[in-house]
Design a protein around this motif. Structure first.
Motif, PDB file in Angstrom:
ATOM      1  N   THR A 143       1.847 -90.013 -33.785  1.00  0.00           N
ATOM      2  CA  THR A 143       1.712 -91.341 -34.347  1.00  0.00           C
ATOM      3  C   THR A 143       0.459 -91.417 -35.204  1.00  0.00           C
ATOM      4  O   THR A 143      -0.631 -91.075 -34.766  1.00  0.00           O
ATOM      5  CB  THR A 143       1.624 -92.400 -33.236  1.00  0.00           C
ATOM      6  OG1 THR A 143       2.833 -92.395 -32.498  1.00  0.00           O
ATOM      7  CG2 THR A 143       1.410 -93.785 -33.814  1.00  0.00           C
TER       8      THR A 143
ATOM      9  N   PHE B 133       3.294 -95.344 -36.711  1.00  0.00           N
ATOM     10  CA  PHE B 133       4.642 -94.795 -36.711  1.00  0.00           C
ATOM     11  C   PHE B 133       4.585 -93.309 -36.383  1.00  0.00           C
ATOM     12  O   PHE B 133       3.676 -92.605 -36.810  1.00  0.00           O
ATOM     13  CB  PHE B 133       5.322 -94.988 -38.080  1.00  0.00           C
ATOM     14  CG  PHE B 133       5.504 -96.427 -38.441  1.00  0.00           C
ATOM     15  CD1 PHE B 133       6.526 -97.162 -37.887  1.00  0.00           C
ATOM     16  CD2 PHE B 133       4.647 -97.037 -39.349  1.00  0.00           C
ATOM     17  CE1 PHE B 133       6.691 -98.503 -38.229  1.00  0.00           C
ATOM     18  CE2 PHE B 133       4.814 -98.360 -39.681  1.00  0.00           C
ATOM     19  CZ  PHE B 133       5.834 -99.098 -39.123  1.00  0.00           C
TER      20      PHE B 133
ATOM     21  N   ASP C  36       5.559 -89.598 -36.945  1.00  0.00           N
ATOM     22  CA  ASP C  36       6.016 -88.783 -38.068  1.00  0.00           C
ATOM     23  C   ASP C  36       5.782 -87.318 -37.764  1.00  0.00           C
ATOM     24  O   ASP C  36       5.121 -86.963 -36.789  1.00  0.00           O
ATOM     25  CB  ASP C  36       5.257 -89.168 -39.347  1.00  0.00           C
ATOM     26  CG  ASP C  36       5.684 -90.516 -39.888  1.00  0.00           C
ATOM     27  OD1 ASP C  36       6.893 -90.748 -39.993  1.00  0.00           O
ATOM     28  OD2 ASP C  36       4.794 -91.326 -40.203  1.00  0.00           O
TER      29      ASP C  36
ATOM     30  N   ASP D 286       7.571 -92.409 -42.847  1.00  0.00           N
ATOM     31  CA  ASP D 286       8.535 -93.499 -42.839  1.00  0.00           C
ATOM     32  C   ASP D 286       8.474 -94.220 -41.504  1.00  0.00           C
ATOM     33  O   ASP D 286       7.665 -93.892 -40.647  1.00  0.00           O
ATOM     34  CB  ASP D 286       9.948 -92.973 -43.135  1.00  0.00           C
ATOM     35  CG  ASP D 286      10.358 -91.831 -42.221  1.00  0.00           C
ATOM     36  OD1 ASP D 286       9.893 -91.780 -41.071  1.00  0.00           O
ATOM     37  OD2 ASP D 286      11.156 -90.996 -42.646  1.00  0.00           O
ATOM     38  N   PHE D 287       9.348 -95.184 -41.331  1.00  0.00           N
ATOM     39  CA  PHE D 287       9.336 -95.977 -40.113  1.00  0.00           C
ATOM     40  C   PHE D 287      10.306 -95.460 -39.058  1.00  0.00           C
ATOM     41  O   PHE D 287      10.424 -96.055 -37.993  1.00  0.00           O
ATOM     42  CB  PHE D 287       9.618 -97.453 -40.420  1.00  0.00           C
ATOM     43  CG  PHE D 287      10.774 -97.669 -41.341  1.00  0.00           C
ATOM     44  CD1 PHE D 287      12.071 -97.650 -40.882  1.00  0.00           C
ATOM     45  CD2 PHE D 287      10.543 -97.880 -42.693  1.00  0.00           C
ATOM     46  CE1 PHE D 287      13.134 -97.846 -41.732  1.00  0.00           C
ATOM     47  CE2 PHE D 287      11.595 -98.094 -43.560  1.00  0.00           C
ATOM     48  CZ  PHE D 287      12.901 -98.074 -43.079  1.00  0.00           C
TER      49      PHE D 287
ATOM     50  N   ASP E 269      11.485 -92.782 -36.126  1.00  0.00           N
ATOM     51  CA  ASP E 269      10.772 -91.999 -35.118  1.00  0.00           C
ATOM     52  C   ASP E 269      11.258 -90.557 -35.132  1.00  0.00           C
ATOM     53  O   ASP E 269      12.459 -90.302 -35.198  1.00  0.00           O
ATOM     54  CB  ASP E 269      11.008 -92.581 -33.717  1.00  0.00           C
ATOM     55  CG  ASP E 269      10.330 -93.917 -33.528  1.00  0.00           C
ATOM     56  OD1 ASP E 269       9.243 -94.099 -34.093  1.00  0.00           O
ATOM     57  OD2 ASP E 269      10.890 -94.760 -32.806  1.00  0.00           O
TER      58      ASP E 269
ATOM     59  N   TYR F 118       8.622-100.462 -45.764  1.00  0.00           N
ATOM     60  CA  TYR F 118       8.828-100.989 -44.430  1.00  0.00           C
ATOM     61  C   TYR F 118       9.602-102.289 -44.487  1.00  0.00           C
ATOM     62  O   TYR F 118       9.410-103.116 -45.371  1.00  0.00           O
ATOM     63  CB  TYR F 118       7.483-101.214 -43.733  1.00  0.00           C
ATOM     64  CG  TYR F 118       6.679 -99.954 -43.603  1.00  0.00           C
ATOM     65  CD1 TYR F 118       7.209 -98.830 -42.979  1.00  0.00           C
ATOM     66  CD2 TYR F 118       5.402 -99.871 -44.126  1.00  0.00           C
ATOM     67  CE1 TYR F 118       6.477 -97.669 -42.872  1.00  0.00           C
ATOM     68  CE2 TYR F 118       4.657 -98.711 -44.026  1.00  0.00           C
ATOM     69  CZ  TYR F 118       5.204 -97.611 -43.391  1.00  0.00           C
ATOM     70  OH  TYR F 118       4.483 -96.459 -43.283  1.00  0.00           O
TER      71      TYR F 118
ATOM     72  N   LEU G 206      12.670-102.943 -37.538  1.00  0.00           N
ATOM     73  CA  LEU G 206      12.585-101.488 -37.394  1.00  0.00           C
ATOM     74  C   LEU G 206      13.875-100.938 -36.798  1.00  0.00           C
ATOM     75  O   LEU G 206      14.559-101.630 -36.032  1.00  0.00           O
ATOM     76  CB  LEU G 206      11.399-101.125 -36.507  1.00  0.00           C
ATOM     77  CG  LEU G 206      10.040-101.479 -37.089  1.00  0.00           C
ATOM     78  CD1 LEU G 206       8.947-101.180 -36.086  1.00  0.00           C
ATOM     79  CD2 LEU G 206       9.787-100.736 -38.378  1.00  0.00           C
TER      80      LEU G 206
END
Length: 188
Positions: free
Chosen positions: A95, A99, A101, A118-119, A121, A152, A156
């Protein structure tokens, strides 16, 4: 209280590599740390743990018991999984900026490059070979195959996790499993 032990199958003895913490009935145990990754040659292991909000990476050589410890850059708020790319480079699922990545971490100079931004997981990574290509195998709740930065949204993604493969040098992940009602975690 945490311990990492290596069990010798021939002698049936355990060697404690890492011991940390204490029993505390009032504080909840953080089950995310320590995290362990074996070097592909089997002669070294690395582990990550957190001490007083500082994330540390330790390389342990089995041949002589030598430990090399370094502090992971503070950009990383939490590391979920990691694996060796080569002797000095790792791939992290971590994280940063709120987020999770994928990142390549260079332990020689403590630098890192973000692979995804990006958003979605990304978790449970393993550096491996798939269809004669080296790359990263990981679980993700992504709905697109591109790893490029996305704007974003206020909502989510909460979808199920599928297994993806990202070949070295590619910016598109291959969706290996497509099961909308089942979550695939820990593909390795």
């Amino acid at each position: 209280k945490y311990r990492i032990a290596i069990h010798d199958l021939k002698t049936k003895k355990n060697e404690i590599v890492f011991k940390y913490g204490y029993k505390n009935q009032f504080q909840e145990t953080d089950l995310n740390y320590p995290i362990v990754a074996w070097h592909p040659n089997g002669e070294e292991l690395s582990y990550i743990y957190e001490h007083r909000d500082v994330i540390k990476l330790v390389k342990y050589k089995l041949s002589n018991g030598e430990k090399l410890e370094q502090i992971v850059p503070t950009d990383f708020q939490r590391i979920y999984s990691f694996d060796y790319v080569d002797d000095y480079n790792y791939v992290f699922s971590a994280t940063t900026k709120g987020f999770s990545d994928l990142h390549i971490y260079k332990s020689k100079n403590r630098n890192h490059n973000s692979i995804s931004d990006d958003f979605f997981d990304e978790r449970d990574i393993k550096y491996t070979t798939f269809n004669n290509q080296k790359g990263i195998l990981f679980s993700s709740n992504r709905t697109v195959d591109s790893l490029k930065a996305l704007k974003y949204d206020t909502i989510l993604p909460l979808g199920q996790f599928d297994v993806f493969f990202l070949a070295d040098g590619s910016s598109k992940a291959i969706n290996i499993t497509k099961t909308p009602h089942i979550s695939e975690r820990e593909p390795t």
